[in-house]
Design a protein around this motif. Structure first.
Motif, short mmCIF file in Angstrom:
data_model
loop_
_atom_site.label_atom_id
_atom_site.label_comp_id
_atom_site.label_asym_id
_atom_site.label_seq_id
_atom_site.Cartn_x
_atom_site.Cartn_y
_atom_site.Cartn_z
N THR A 1 0.85 -1.19 0.00
CA THR A 1 0.00 0.00 0.00
C THR A 1 0.89 1.23 0.00
N SER B 1 -3.22 0.35 -3.32
CA SER B 1 -3.70 -0.42 -2.18
C SER B 1 -3.36 -1.88 -2.41
N CYS B 2 -3.13 -2.57 -1.31
CA CYS B 2 -2.79 -3.99 -1.41
C CYS B 2 -3.93 -4.74 -2.09
N ASP C 1 -4.74 -4.50 -5.24
CA ASP C 1 -5.26 -3.82 -6.43
C ASP C 1 -4.73 -4.50 -7.69
N GLN D 1 -5.71 1.62 -13.29
CA GLN D 1 -6.54 0.73 -12.49
C GLN D 1 -7.57 0.04 -13.38
N TRP E 1 1.28 4.61 8.44
CA TRP E 1 0.45 3.51 7.94
C TRP E 1 -1.02 3.73 8.26
N VAL F 1 -2.11 5.93 5.52
CA VAL F 1 -2.20 5.25 4.23
C VAL F 1 -3.42 4.35 4.18
N SER F 2 -3.67 3.59 5.25
CA SER F 2 -4.78 2.65 5.27
C SER F 2 -5.68 2.94 6.45
N ASN G 1 -8.84 2.46 6.75
CA ASN G 1 -9.93 1.50 6.92
C ASN G 1 -9.43 0.14 7.37
N GLN H 1 -7.03 -1.55 6.28
CA GLN H 1 -6.71 -2.38 5.13
C GLN H 1 -5.30 -2.93 5.28
N ALA I 1 -1.59 -3.60 4.83
CA ALA I 1 -0.56 -2.69 4.32
C ALA I 1 0.34 -3.38 3.30
#
Length: 988
Positions: free
Chosen positions: A671, A683-684, A686, A706, A748, A751-752, A754, A756, A758
């Motif tokens: 991520t 994001s991890c 993706d 994407q 972190w 970055v994430s 929610n 999510q 990493a």
């Protein structure tokens, strides 16, 4: 009925709505059979009880297949208009169907219907009738005009019929000519086939003669070698005989020793006789004797010294003689070997000259055969074109005749039959000759592909040892065996390697085949591999500076590759191939003849006394430029001419349809936040579509987009870190997570936010090739590894991106719920849904179990009994029904299903202490506890990252009870079924 008495119509005006409709419904069957809706609709439209939409629906609806159904549907629509609808219907019946009106109402029709209805005034009704009469008069006039036109049309059709008859006679003549031409063409085809058979026989006989001549040459070569060996042995025997003679002469000299002994004995006798003389004399003699003895002693000492020196010299002389004789024997042996090698080289050169002459003769015969075949085919094509033109003319004439016959029949039908019979006549298919597209396609029958025969002759003429007796070209394996046979003679190894490998071997290129990334198996590869197996260096150092070896469609070019990227520029990528784009004039690449439009298949060079080979056929543009930048010194480039593909790539680049020839999909394993210069936020897990690995102005970034989850559509585009920079960022992220500093935790969380994941730890061993790396092969290292007893140590390489391929399942995908403890609880609930079925185990015998275990068709064995297990056939059986198969299995079945091209929907339901308490009662029924569920969840969650596919994770706080959880699962399964399945290759 003249005497009958009918009640007056005003009584109908006094009736209510229900009474009127009851009267109509009592006679509904009679009205449906006797009324045409099209006659009543104009009046009903005038009375405003039906609309234009109602009229279209009554007359045009496909569900109303007959008149009765349309009339009945019209009554239903009038029923919605209450009393006005009933009154309007009865008034229309009174106007258009007076008899039916009397039968329905029992009243005599009145001339003033609006007196009791009030829907239409009398003046309006009169106006409506006038318009109706006027319309009918116009229709009658139009019908008369149409009849006059039809009569004129009939006269013109009669003239056309006469013309068609004339054309029919001409077509019969043309058809007879066509049949004659066909017979002539068939005879020519038979002659061509006969010539082809004769040519094939000549080729076979020629090939057999060449093989016999080659066999005789090889036999003669073997006999010459035997003769040379016998001559060498004879010369050696003669030399040994002379040496034995000399030794016998030296032994004869030893016979002089007895004579000397006899002389010594006589001197001693004389000495004894002298002792008998007088004393004086004896004294004198004694004195003389003493002096003589003294001098004799000295002489004896000198003699002994001389003898010893003589013996030493004799020994040295003998050693020198022996050494001389040995050297003379070696000189003679070397002379014989040199003569033999000279004669052998002369024989080989003569054979090569003969083979070259035979090859030239074969080329000439091939060209003559090709010219003859081309001429025959051109004549045949000309005849075919003429035949097709004649057939086209015949078919066009017949089609015109059939169409005119149909028109004549249609005109006759208009005058004699009604419209229904006319329509049926038009629907009948006309009887006409077959169309040009329907007849059998012309093809060459019993034809032999000349290119295969020519390639076989080329390979036969090019190979030094011809052992095959087939006309077809030899396979690469047979060519390698022939090379081994050529290298078997060690005495000819250096000379034959230089001759065969550098100037003589022309092996046809054999191209591989499109799973996922097929690798070219070219003639250069086979020759290099063959040399490495026969102790010949894989990286040949040529004596001349520039050498080009043509191998089918692949060219192997040798040049000095210092600063190779300054000599030539490349474009392309893994999708299109890497092409030479520009070549700098005056450089080594320009001198050897490299031109734009050639695909670079692979590059070979030496580095630190090691031969390296890099395969660039399916590499990205970034990896290809890195590989070409590593070249130092002499290198070999394998090129394939693909000018059309190169021109198409240039057009796409100029029109900006694509920015490079790269195109592949990757799964992100870390991520990263968004950055400047249009950098995408990653994001991890993706999925990215990489379209350019060397965008302009950057060296450590890729251009990617994407991907839509359900379609192969590119969404938001931008730049992302390339593989090596992303790998460094991944390692740094793992280090930050390991140290757990406050700053890193804050980053972190930003970055994430929610919760999510990493990073995703994915690696590959050193032995397994990463699809995103260039294949670098070391020939010496490869031979050591293959021949050594101990395998090299493996290393784990972290992968920031994983190469993935899309799959589009057309059937319902199986469903796998995790953790397994919770899955066993919910599987039966899901199996009760419509469109879902639980996978049932099968009972297998020992032999069936062993066979399916060997084919990896057993997904999992039941805990109760070993012979009872879940098999791949049981899953496929459910999928064939078009429903979801609920899998009561664990994660081990995923890879087995993927090998069978079955991609299950994997749903992981996250667990916490709070969510586990919601399922306490369910767990107790299945003899499970909350702690066991949490332990199972914690142990199976890390294994999800090892799967080669994506999965869906359900947050523990997204549901409140079992019912809401099942509802969410149904929605998730419906959404996952529409998505694309992305699968990683197995690198372990």
């Amino acid at each position: 009925m003249a005497g009958e008495c009918f009640p007056e119509s005003p009584k109908l005006g006094e009736m209510g709505e229900e009474a009127l409709w009851e009267l109509i419904n009592d006679n509904r069957h009679r009205i449906s059979l006797g009324v045409r809706p099209g006659i009543l609709i104009p009046y009903l439209r005038q009375a405003r009880v039906l609309t234009e939409m109602d009229e279209d629906e009554i007359l045009s609806c496909h569900n109303l297949t007959n008149r009765s159904m349309r009339t009945s549907y019209m009554l239903d629509l009038l029923r919605t208009q209450a009393r006005n609808g009933a009154v309007a219907l009865l008034e229309s019946l009174m106007i258009h169907y007076p008899t039916l009106y009397t039968q329905v109402t029992g009243c005599k029709p009145s001339t003033e219907p609006s007196r009791f209805s009030g829907l239409i005034k009398y003046s309006e009704l009169t106006e409506y009738l006038v318009r109706a009469v006027t319309g009918m008069q116009k229709e009658l006039q139009e019908a008369r005009c149409e009849a006059s036109r039809k009569s004129a049309r009939c006269a013109s059709l009669e003239l056309e019929i006469r013309e068609i008859m004339d054309l029919a006679d001409k077509s019969n003549c043309l058809q007879s000519e066509n049949e004659h031409m066909q017979r002539h063409v068939c005879s020519l085809q038979h002659e061509v086939t006969k010539l082809k058979d004769e040519k094939c026989d000549l080729y076979m006989r020629y090939t057999a003669a060449i093989e016999e001549k080659s066999a005789v040459s090889m036999r003669l070569h073997d006999l010459n070698l035997q003769i040379y060996q016998l001559q060498t042995e004879l010369q050696k025997a003669i030399t040994e005989n002379e040496f034995q003679k000399r030794r016998s002469l030296r032994c004869a000299d030893s016979a002089e020793y007895p004579q000397l002994q006899e002389e010594v004995r006589s001197l001693r006798c004389q000495l004894v006789k002298a002792e008998k003389l007088d004393p004086a004399r004896q004294d004198i003699l004694a004195q003389d004797l003493a002096e003589a003895i003294g001098s004799q002693v000295e002489l004896a000492v000198q003699l002994r010294c001389y003898r010893e020196e003589n013996e030493q010299l004799l020994r040295e002389k003998q050693a020198l003689l022996d050494q001389n004789e040995g050297l003379s024997l070696q000189v003679q042996q070397l002379t014989l070997d040199c003569n033999m090698h000279q004669q052998k080289s002369t024989v080989i050169q003569n054979q090569m000259k003969e083979l070259q002459a035979e090859r030239d003769q074969a080329y000439l015969s091939r060209d003559e055969a090709q010219t003859m075949i081309a001429r025959i085919l051109a004549e045949k094509d000309t005849l075919r074109c003429q035949l097709v033109e004649l057939q086209e003319r015949v078919f066009s004439v017949q089609a015109k005749r059939s169409s005119r016959e149909l028109q004549r029949q249609s005109c006759d039908g208009e005058l004699e039959v009604d419209w229904e019979s006319l329509r049926s006549n038009f629907e009948e298919p006309p009887v006409s000759p077959p169309r040009v597209s329907d007849r059998r396609r012309l093809c060459r029958m019993d034809a032999i592909n000349p290119m295969s025969m020519l390639s076989s002759f080329n390979s036969v003429c090019a190979d030094a040892s011809i052992r095959s007796r087939d006309v077809e070209p030899p396979s690469p394996e047979s060519l390698r065996r022939r090379e081994k046979a050529l290298y078997a003679d060690r005495s000819l190894e250096s000379m034959e390697n230089e001759f065969l490998l550098e100037d003589f071997v022309f092996i046809p290129c054999v191209e591989g085949e499109d799973e996922h990334k097929p690798r070219l198996s070219s003639s250069d590869d086979s020759s290099i591999d063959g040399m490495s197996r026969t102790s010949v260096p894989s990286f040949l150092m040529r004596s001349r500076q520039k050498a080009i070896r043509v191998s089918g469609r692949v060219l192997s070019i040798s040049l000095q590759g210092e600063a190779l990227l300054t000599q030539l520029a490349v474009v392309g990528g893994n999708k299109t191939g890497v092409f030479v784009h520009q070549v700098t004039e005056g450089t080594a690449a320009h001198t050897v003849g490299i031109s734009p439009g050639a695909q670079i298949v692979e590059v070979e060079y030496e580095q630190n006394q090691k031969a390296l080979r890099m395969v660039l056929e399916d590499s990205t543009l970034e990896e290809a430029m890195w590989a070409l930048g590593q070249v130092t010194g002499l290198c070999h480039l394998s090129l394939r001419p693909r000018q059309d593909d190169y021109d198409a790539l240039l057009q796409q680049l100029q029109s900006r349809e694509t920015s490079s020839g790269d195109s592949f999909y990757v799964r992100v394993n870390l991520t990263l936040p968004a950055g400047p210069n249009w950098t995408l936020a990653l994001s991890c897990n993706d999925i990215l579509h990489v379209t350019n690995t060397r965008p302009a102005g950057t060296e450590d970034s890729w251009h990617a987009s994407q991907v839509h989850p359900c379609q192969l559509l590119d969404l938001k585009s931008g730049s992302v870190p390339n593989y090596y920079r992303a790998q460094r960022l991944l390692i740094r992220a793992i280090e930050d997570m390991s140290f757990q500093t406050k700053k890193s935790l804050k980053v972190w969380r930003m970055v994430s936010p929610n919760k999510q994941k990493a990073v995703r730890i994915v690696g590959t061993r050193h032995q397994g090739r990463n699809p995103l790396w260039v294949s670098v092969e070391n020939e010496k290292t490869k031979s050591v590894e293959s021949g050594g007893t101990s395998a090299p140590k493996s290393c784990l390489t972290l992968m920031p991106y994983s190469l993935v391929t899309p799959h589009f399942p057309l059937v319902c995908r199986p469903v796998l719920l995790l953790p397994t403890i919770l899955g066993h609880i919910l599987n039966k609930k899901m199996a009760d849904w419509q469109g879902f079925q639980l996978c049932e185990p099968e009972v297998l015998s020992f032999s069936e179990h062993a066979a399916q275990q060997q084919r990896s068709e057993i997904l999992e064995e039941c805990e109760q009994e070993r012979s009872c297990c879940y098999t791949l056939q049981s899953v496929e059986k459910v999928m064939k029904k078009g429903i979801h198969c609920v899998l009561p299995l664990g994660l081990d079945c995923v890879r087995r299903l993927h090998r069978a091209k079955i991609f299950p929907i994997i749903i992981f339901i996250g667990q916490s202490a709070r969510s586990a308490r919601k399922l306490k009662s369910k767990l107790q029924r299945h003899s499970q506890s909350e702690e066991q569920l949490l332990v199972c969840s914690r142990s199976e969650e890390p294994l999800l990252d090892k799967l080669p596919c994506l999965y869906h994770s359900v947050a523990p706080d997204s549901w409140c009870d079992q019912t809401s959880l099942l509802t969410n699962l149904r929605t998730i399964i419906w959404e996952e079924q529409k998505k694309i399945v992305w699968v990683e290759p197995d690198l372990w």
